[in-house]
Design a protein around this motif. Structure first.
Motif, mmCIF file in Angstrom:
data_model
loop_
_atom_site.group_PDB
_atom_site.id
_atom_site.type_symbol
_atom_site.label_atom_id
_atom_site.label_comp_id
_atom_site.label_asym_id
_atom_site.label_seq_id
_atom_site.Cartn_x
_atom_site.Cartn_y
_atom_site.Cartn_z
ATOM 1 N N GLU A 121 0.828 -1.203 0.000
ATOM 2 C CA GLU A 121 0.000 0.000 0.000
ATOM 3 C C GLU A 121 0.862 1.254 0.000
ATOM 4 O OE1 GLU A 121 -3.427 2.216 2.720
ATOM 5 O OE2 GLU A 121 -2.761 0.184 3.236
ATOM 6 N N GLU A 122 1.899 1.255 0.834
ATOM 7 C CA GLU A 122 2.804 2.403 0.883
ATOM 8 C C GLU A 122 3.461 2.631 -0.474
ATOM 9 O OE1 GLU A 122 6.905 3.793 3.219
ATOM 10 O OE2 GLU A 122 5.905 1.920 3.723
ATOM 11 N N ASN A 123 3.845 1.537 -1.130
ATOM 12 C CA ASN A 123 4.463 1.645 -2.450
ATOM 13 C C ASN A 123 3.487 2.228 -3.464
ATOM 14 O OD1 ASN A 123 5.087 0.267 -5.264
ATOM 15 N ND2 ASN A 123 7.025 0.377 -4.145
ATOM 16 N N MET A 124 2.243 1.761 -3.430
ATOM 17 C CA MET A 124 1.226 2.290 -4.347
ATOM 18 C C MET A 124 0.973 3.772 -4.083
ATOM 19 S SD MET A 124 -1.584 -0.777 -4.500
ATOM 20 C CE MET A 124 -1.252 -2.324 -5.375
ATOM 21 N N ARG A 125 0.937 4.128 -2.808
ATOM 22 C CA ARG A 125 0.719 5.527 -2.463
ATOM 23 C C ARG A 125 1.888 6.386 -2.945
ATOM 24 N NH1 ARG A 125 0.316 4.882 2.652
ATOM 25 N NH2 ARG A 125 -1.890 4.317 2.579
ATOM 26 N N ALA A 126 3.100 5.852 -2.811
ATOM 27 C CA ALA A 126 4.278 6.601 -3.265
ATOM 28 C C ALA A 126 4.247 6.799 -4.772
ATOM 29 C CB ALA A 126 5.548 5.859 -2.854
ATOM 30 N N ARG A 127 3.818 5.775 -5.499
ATOM 31 C CA ARG A 127 3.732 5.911 -6.960
ATOM 32 C C ARG A 127 2.767 7.018 -7.361
ATOM 33 N NH1 ARG A 127 2.400 -0.070 -8.802
ATOM 34 N NH2 ARG A 127 2.835 -0.847 -6.707
ATOM 35 N N ARG A 128 1.609 7.042 -6.692
ATOM 36 C CA ARG A 128 0.633 8.073 -7.017
ATOM 37 C C ARG A 128 1.174 9.463 -6.663
ATOM 38 N NH1 ARG A 128 -5.202 7.525 -7.392
ATOM 39 N NH2 ARG A 128 -5.108 5.541 -6.268
ATOM 40 N N THR A 129 1.864 9.551 -5.526
ATOM 41 C CA THR A 129 2.429 10.833 -5.104
ATOM 42 C C THR A 129 3.472 11.319 -6.104
ATOM 43 O OG1 THR A 129 2.050 10.311 -2.776
ATOM 44 C CG2 THR A 129 3.688 12.011 -3.262
ATOM 45 N N ILE A 130 4.338 10.408 -6.548
ATOM 46 C CA ILE A 130 5.358 10.778 -7.529
ATOM 47 C C ILE A 130 4.700 11.253 -8.816
ATOM 48 C CG2 ILE A 130 7.189 9.864 -9.010
ATOM 49 C CD1 ILE A 130 7.921 7.989 -6.657
ATOM 50 N N ALA A 131 3.692 10.503 -9.266
ATOM 51 C CA ALA A 131 3.010 10.898 -10.496
ATOM 52 C C ALA A 131 2.365 12.271 -10.335
ATOM 53 C CB ALA A 131 1.964 9.852 -10.876
ATOM 54 N N ARG A 132 1.674 12.470 -9.232
ATOM 55 C CA ARG A 132 0.982 13.752 -9.008
ATOM 56 C C ARG A 132 1.965 14.917 -8.976
ATOM 57 N NH1 ARG A 132 -3.811 15.549 -6.367
ATOM 58 N NH2 ARG A 132 -4.030 17.709 -7.059
ATOM 59 N N ARG A 133 3.147 14.656 -8.429
ATOM 60 C CA ARG A 133 4.156 15.711 -8.290
ATOM 61 C C ARG A 133 4.609 16.250 -9.645
ATOM 62 N NH1 ARG A 133 8.564 13.006 -5.518
ATOM 63 N NH2 ARG A 133 7.103 12.946 -3.766
ATOM 64 N N HIS A 134 4.478 15.428 -10.693
ATOM 65 C CA HIS A 134 4.987 15.832 -11.996
ATOM 66 C C HIS A 134 3.875 16.169 -12.987
ATOM 67 C CE1 HIS A 134 8.406 13.674 -10.179
ATOM 68 N NE2 HIS A 134 9.133 14.546 -10.852
ATOM 69 N N LEU A 135 2.697 16.439 -12.460
ATOM 70 C CA LEU A 135 1.573 16.846 -13.300
ATOM 71 C C LEU A 135 1.308 18.332 -13.145
ATOM 72 C CD1 LEU A 135 -0.914 13.908 -12.543
ATOM 73 C CD2 LEU A 135 0.733 14.089 -14.429
ATOM 74 N N LYS A 136 0.478 18.837 -14.015
ATOM 75 C CA LYS A 136 0.029 20.207 -13.855
ATOM 76 C C LYS A 136 -0.866 20.304 -12.622
ATOM 77 C CE LYS A 136 0.094 21.416 -18.785
ATOM 78 N NZ LYS A 136 -0.738 21.842 -19.951
ATOM 79 N N GLU A 137 -1.068 21.532 -12.146
ATOM 80 C CA GLU A 137 -1.826 21.732 -10.919
ATOM 81 C C GLU A 137 -3.238 21.167 -11.019
ATOM 82 O OE1 GLU A 137 -3.298 25.390 -7.992
ATOM 83 O OE2 GLU A 137 -1.957 25.786 -9.687
ATOM 84 N N ASN A 138 -3.838 21.225 -12.204
ATOM 85 C CA ASN A 138 -5.230 20.785 -12.350
ATOM 86 C C ASN A 138 -5.345 19.333 -12.802
ATOM 87 O OD1 ASN A 138 -4.250 21.311 -15.004
ATOM 88 N ND2 ASN A 138 -6.358 21.460 -15.749
ATOM 89 N N GLU A 139 -4.213 18.611 -12.899
ATOM 90 C CA GLU A 139 -4.234 17.213 -13.351
ATOM 91 C C GLU A 139 -4.123 16.269 -12.154
ATOM 92 O OE1 GLU A 139 -2.220 17.607 -17.794
ATOM 93 O OE2 GLU A 139 -0.941 17.227 -16.063
ATOM 94 N N VAL A 140 -4.877 15.185 -12.216
ATOM 95 C CA VAL A 140 -4.907 14.225 -11.113
ATOM 96 C C VAL A 140 -4.754 12.811 -11.680
ATOM 97 C CG1 VAL A 140 -6.220 13.377 -9.122
ATOM 98 C CG2 VAL A 140 -6.513 15.741 -9.888
#
Length: 616
Positions: A121-140
């Motif tokens: 779960e922690e790994n999955m959460r980290a993946r989502r966090t990394i992805a979100r960090r490199h998106l535009k502000e309005n992208e999820v």
């Protein structure tokens, strides 16, 4: 999605003459792997998940949610970022079919050590966090199975917007611009259509609400003849009344899912695990149901499976049984002539593999390439495995790269994987790749992606623990494959958990115990997951708990694993609603919903925003 070959893909007319070459060398490549690895044993359980995200652009002022087509740009940044990171499970990100999709994996596999299971779960959460960090502000990055307004005609559904047109899919609804720009994907899309002789045809029953027109005839569908006069299906007749009509590969391969691949101790253990998990596939599909909306309409199904099956159905009219077979009709295998193929190349499993299978349970009429089967038998491969491979090889290779036609069959497995990887079944049996330390594996493929990382971790850990329990207790869960197929259809129906029963063996015995009488009866999901109160059918959740008891775990570790196991059990027994039911209830209670089965832009935005409230 795996490794994407670089090169020049051949158009369908140029690929057809090379199909037999790919088959012949694909079999030689499999035989090379078999000779090298058939006696391999001692591999530990290593496993990994594949999560797929849709990148959704939210406009808070306009109340719109649209698919961001920046996949290439996002992946370039993500790959640069992850190369700099460290850790035992450094995540990796990969392209998928849609330019709005990104696949993520843990980078290195997990084991069955409790600390690894609890890191998922922690790994999955980290993946989502990394992805979100490199998106535009309005992208999820959203883990949703189907995008509700993919293919609507009344407003844009991509960012940037594109007109529905293009030579690959010729779709009324989807622009080719949303297809991954790697040459494999538009070629695959076009070649499926060309081999079939028409566009793919998907009809999903619409959910009839109080204000849904009866009969429902989609008012947004124009006559195709005006757009594509040369198309054999250039008419309204492809769309059935009271159904949601879709006409492109993107409607299926544009869905997201959760898959788990597990390495086995040996080839025999892989074959056993493959077989014992097949009857479980429809049950986990029903428990993970998460996709009740297609092309802007509420459907009367909760799962994506038949949508994807139809989206890549390259069978000709004759192969589908919709027209007489003609001697001169192009077919999957010119040396055997035209024949019927019962299923799309994306469907449920047609044959068990383990030598201890009961013959009565392998009851499917298996279409096979006889030349392939005979070649494998001549090499000493047993009939079950030979016919499994020969069944996969009745299909045509869909994408052939001109630079990869001639290969060293001892060093490459590209031709084998060309056919292996385009037979998308609920389970996949996977040989070790050449030149790799990876062993024999099985891939569990039916589950729908869930909305949160906890849910995806729970389903992933559950199927791994269930596989360990099945092997530990040497369970015999065989049942006729024809009844597994019935279960697959029932699993996709609206609220299947509460409305459907599923065929399953009524006595869970050891494979070594051939004398215990056993049959197949219908059970609710609650009975199958919780048990019936008898020793004959303990239920999946008690079975996993019994297996965990053998590990003598620390109380805190056991408690966290129990949370995952019990969550899946509560989904299956109806204590907790599925994601599909949650979406339906949200739509039904929304003040903008007119109870006409239509999902407006406002509804779509609110469903997506409330699915991921952090995006608000």
């Amino acid at each position: 999605m795996g490794l994407l070959s670089l090169g020049t893909p051949l158009d369908w007319d140029d690929a057809v003459p090379l199909a037999e070459h790919v088959r012949e060398h694909g079999i030689e490549q499999f035989l090379s792997l078999w000779r090298k690895f058939r006696d391999r044993s001692g591999d530990p359980l290593l496993w990994g998940d594949e999560l797929e995200y849709m990148i959704v652009a939210l406009d808070r002022e306009q109340h719109t949610a649209r698919l961001s087509l920046r996949q290439g740009e996002i992946l370039n940044v993500l790959q640069e970022s992850t190369q700099k990171s460290t850790g035992p499970h450094r995540p990796t990100f990969h392209p998928e079919y849609g330019r709005y999709m990104i696949e993520s994996t843990p980078g290195t596999p997990f084991s069955d050590v409790p600390s690894d299971l609890l890191s998922v779960e922690e790994n999955m959460r980290a993946r989502r966090t990394i992805a979100r960090r490199h998106l535009k502000e309005n992208e999820v990055p959203m883990t949703i199975t189907s995008f509700p307004r993919l293919g609507v005609r009344d407003a844009p559904f991509t960012d940037p917007p594109f007109e529905a047109k293009g030579p690959a899919s010729r779709s009324l609804f989807l622009p080719d611009d949303l297809i991954n720009t790697h040459v494999r994907f538009p070629t695959l899309t076009a070649n499926i259509r060309k081999r079939r002789g028409s566009k793919v045809r998907i009809n999903v029953p619409i959910y009839r609400d109080t204000n849904t027109p009866q009969p429902f005839v989609d008012p947004t569908i124009p006559y195709e003849r005006d757009l594509f006069p040369e198309d054999a299906e250039a008419k309204l007749g492809a769309a059935l009344p009271d159904h949601i009509y879709m006409d492109a590969m993107g409607f299926g391969m544009g869905c997201c899912c959760l898959q788990v691949t597990m390495q086995a101790y040996s080839v025999n253990e892989a074959r056993k695990l493959y077989d014992q998990l097949i009857p479980v596939t429809p049950l986990l599909l029903a428990a993970s149901a998460a996709s009740p909306i297609y092309r802007g309409y509420l459907a009367d199904v909760d799962c994506r499976w038949n949508v994807i099956s139809g989206a890549v159905d390259d069978r000709t009219n004759a192969e589908r049984g919709e027209a007489p077979c003609k001697p001169d009709e192009p077919t999957h295998n010119s040396r055997t002539g035209p024949r019927r193929l019962r299923k799309s190349r994306y469907d449920s499993v047609d044959s068990y593999l383990y030598p201890r299978v009961h013959s009565k349970d392998n009851d499917m009429d298996l279409e096979i390439d006889e030349k392939v089967r005979d070649r494998l038998l001549a090499e000493g491969i047993d009939r079950l495995l030979a016919e499994h491979i020969a069944h996969l090889f009745v299909r045509d290779p869909l994408v052939i790269f001109s630079e990869r036609v001639d290969q060293d069959d001892e060093e490459s497995n590209d031709h084998f994987e060309n056919l292996q990887s385009t037979n998308w079944q609920t389970m996949r049996f996977k040989p070790p790749p050449p030149g790799s330390r990876i062993g024999w594996r099985v891939e569990f493929r039916p589950m729908e992606i869930q909305l949160t990382d906890f849910e995806n971790a729970a389903f992933s850990v559950f199927i791994v623990l269930l596989s360990r329990a099945v092997l530990h207790f040497d369970l015999d869960l065989y049942m006729p494959l024809s009844q597994v197929d019935v279960n697959m259809q029932r699993a996709q129906l609206r609220d299947a958990i509460h409305t459907q029963k599923f065929f399953f063996c009524d006595t869970w015995t050891s494979l070594e115990d051939a004398h215990t009488p056993r049959g197949v009866r219908e059970f609710t999901l609650a009975e199958l997951f919780r048990g019936t109160g008898s020793d004959a059918l303990p239920g999946f959740v008690p079975l996993v708990h019994r297996f965990l008891d053998t590990l003598h775990l620390d109380a805190a570790v056991r408690s966290r694993l129990n949370d995952y196991v019990d969550f899946v059990g509560e989904r299956a027994d109806g204590t907790l609603i599925t994601a599909a039911t949650w979406i339906r209830q949200f739509v039904d209670r929304h003040p903008a919903y007119k109870h006409d089965s239509v999902i407006s832009e406002e509804l779509n935005y609110d469903v997506r925003a409330h699915t991921h409230p952090a995006a608000l």
